[in-house]
Design a protein around this motif. Sequence first.
Motif, mmCIF file in Angstrom:
data_model
loop_
_atom_site.group_PDB
_atom_site.id
_atom_site.type_symbol
_atom_site.label_atom_id
_atom_site.label_comp_id
_atom_site.label_asym_id
_atom_site.label_seq_id
_atom_site.Cartn_x
_atom_site.Cartn_y
_atom_site.Cartn_z
ATOM 1 N N ALA A 124 13.886 23.899 32.397
ATOM 2 C CA ALA A 124 14.802 23.287 31.431
ATOM 3 C C ALA A 124 14.155 23.210 30.056
ATOM 4 O O ALA A 124 14.791 23.507 29.028
ATOM 5 C CB ALA A 124 15.216 21.902 31.919
ATOM 6 N N SER A 125 12.898 22.827 30.022
ATOM 7 C CA SER A 125 12.194 22.714 28.742
ATOM 8 C C SER A 125 12.037 24.078 28.078
ATOM 9 O O SER A 125 12.232 24.229 26.863
ATOM 10 C CB SER A 125 10.824 22.073 28.974
ATOM 11 N N ALA A 126 11.706 25.108 28.890
ATOM 12 C CA ALA A 126 11.481 26.444 28.338
ATOM 13 C C ALA A 126 12.763 27.071 27.809
ATOM 14 O O ALA A 126 12.745 27.816 26.821
ATOM 15 C CB ALA A 126 10.862 27.350 29.400
ATOM 16 N N LEU A 127 13.888 26.754 28.457
ATOM 17 C CA LEU A 127 15.161 27.386 28.077
ATOM 18 C C LEU A 127 16.051 26.465 27.245
ATOM 19 O O LEU A 127 17.175 26.848 26.903
ATOM 20 C CB LEU A 127 15.916 27.834 29.339
ATOM 21 N N PHE A 128 15.540 25.262 26.934
ATOM 22 C CA PHE A 128 16.301 24.286 26.144
ATOM 23 C C PHE A 128 17.635 23.960 26.818
ATOM 24 O O PHE A 128 18.696 23.973 26.191
ATOM 25 C CB PHE A 128 16.538 24.802 24.709
ATOM 26 N N LEU A 129 17.549 23.681 28.132
ATOM 27 C CA LEU A 129 18.727 23.327 28.916
ATOM 28 C C LEU A 129 18.532 21.960 29.552
ATOM 29 O O LEU A 129 17.401 21.479 29.699
ATOM 30 C CB LEU A 129 18.956 24.353 30.041
ATOM 31 N N ALA A 130 19.633 21.346 29.971
ATOM 32 C CA ALA A 130 19.546 20.101 30.735
ATOM 33 C C ALA A 130 19.034 20.433 32.131
ATOM 34 O O ALA A 130 19.321 21.506 32.680
ATOM 35 C CB ALA A 130 20.909 19.442 30.812
ATOM 36 N N GLU A 131 18.289 19.507 32.712
ATOM 37 C CA GLU A 131 17.727 19.755 34.046
ATOM 38 C C GLU A 131 18.833 19.961 35.080
ATOM 39 O O GLU A 131 18.700 20.781 35.994
ATOM 40 C CB GLU A 131 16.823 18.591 34.449
ATOM 41 N N GLY A 132 19.936 19.230 34.936
ATOM 42 C CA GLY A 132 21.060 19.404 35.861
ATOM 43 C C GLY A 132 21.661 20.796 35.763
ATOM 44 O O GLY A 132 22.079 21.391 36.768
ATOM 45 N N THR A 133 21.705 21.345 34.552
ATOM 46 C CA THR A 133 22.222 22.708 34.361
ATOM 47 C C THR A 133 21.313 23.718 35.038
ATOM 48 O O THR A 133 21.785 24.670 35.681
ATOM 49 C CB THR A 133 22.321 23.023 32.857
ATOM 50 N N VAL A 134 20.005 23.518 34.920
ATOM 51 C CA VAL A 134 19.050 24.410 35.587
ATOM 52 C C VAL A 134 19.243 24.356 37.091
ATOM 53 O O VAL A 134 19.236 25.399 37.781
ATOM 54 C CB VAL A 134 17.603 24.034 35.213
ATOM 55 N N LYS A 135 19.438 23.153 37.614
ATOM 56 C CA LYS A 135 19.641 22.998 39.055
ATOM 57 C C LYS A 135 20.855 23.799 39.515
ATOM 58 O O LYS A 135 20.820 24.464 40.557
ATOM 59 C CB LYS A 135 19.807 21.521 39.402
ATOM 60 N N ASN A 136 21.935 23.765 38.710
ATOM 61 C CA ASN A 136 23.135 24.528 39.051
ATOM 62 C C ASN A 136 22.861 26.033 39.023
ATOM 63 O O ASN A 136 23.316 26.779 39.892
ATOM 64 C CB ASN A 136 24.267 24.192 38.085
ATOM 65 N N HIS A 137 22.096 26.474 38.009
ATOM 66 C CA HIS A 137 21.760 27.898 37.916
ATOM 67 C C HIS A 137 20.919 28.340 39.108
ATOM 68 O O HIS A 137 21.104 29.445 39.646
ATOM 69 C CB HIS A 137 20.996 28.181 36.616
#
Length: 212
Positions: A173-186
Amino acid sequence: MIRVLLADDQRLFREALALLLSVQDDVQVVGEAADGAQAVELTGRASPDVVLMDLRMPVMDGPTATRHIRTNHPEVQVIALTTFDDDADVFSAIRAGAIGYLLKDASSERLMEAVRAAVRGESVLEPGVAAKLVFRVAQLPEPAPDPLIAPLSGRELDVVRLLAGGRSNREIASALFLAEGTVKNHVTNALAKLGARDRTQAALRARELGLL
């Protein structure tokens, strides 16, 4: 009772084989063929469970007859029983659908083991033949990995590349500037598309597919 059809162009061998089988309590010889074409015809009329098939016969050879029998009567098992074990004979018989491959100098016990095994859908091969098959299989190229269930999106691919490097969801999430929840979905979506159970399997699958 196991119904057996004999196919061999040598009459003396057929008669000797029929005599050997006749003393078995669970075997009945239902026909004898002098060539492959007769073997195909008799199979349709006599309904054997097993055909003992010589490979080198006139009119129609054993592999061709085996292919006809297995195509038109898939319930009938064929055992190649021959003098020869060269590669061409072995592979042509197996490709044609023979479930077993024995040489004519096999013991009567080995022959009956093969016949009874064939009825159960099991294969009995001469040791030398089995070794040839193992060697040939070892030479085959590795099969291509199965394609993706669905293509990964660009963002899912970014996530997979980072998780393959051992990154946690928070680090991704930090590397891609995304929310952690969004990363979990991906991650969840990527695992489903890759047909993977977990992150490690997803990374291996992605590597097989050349995505990393």
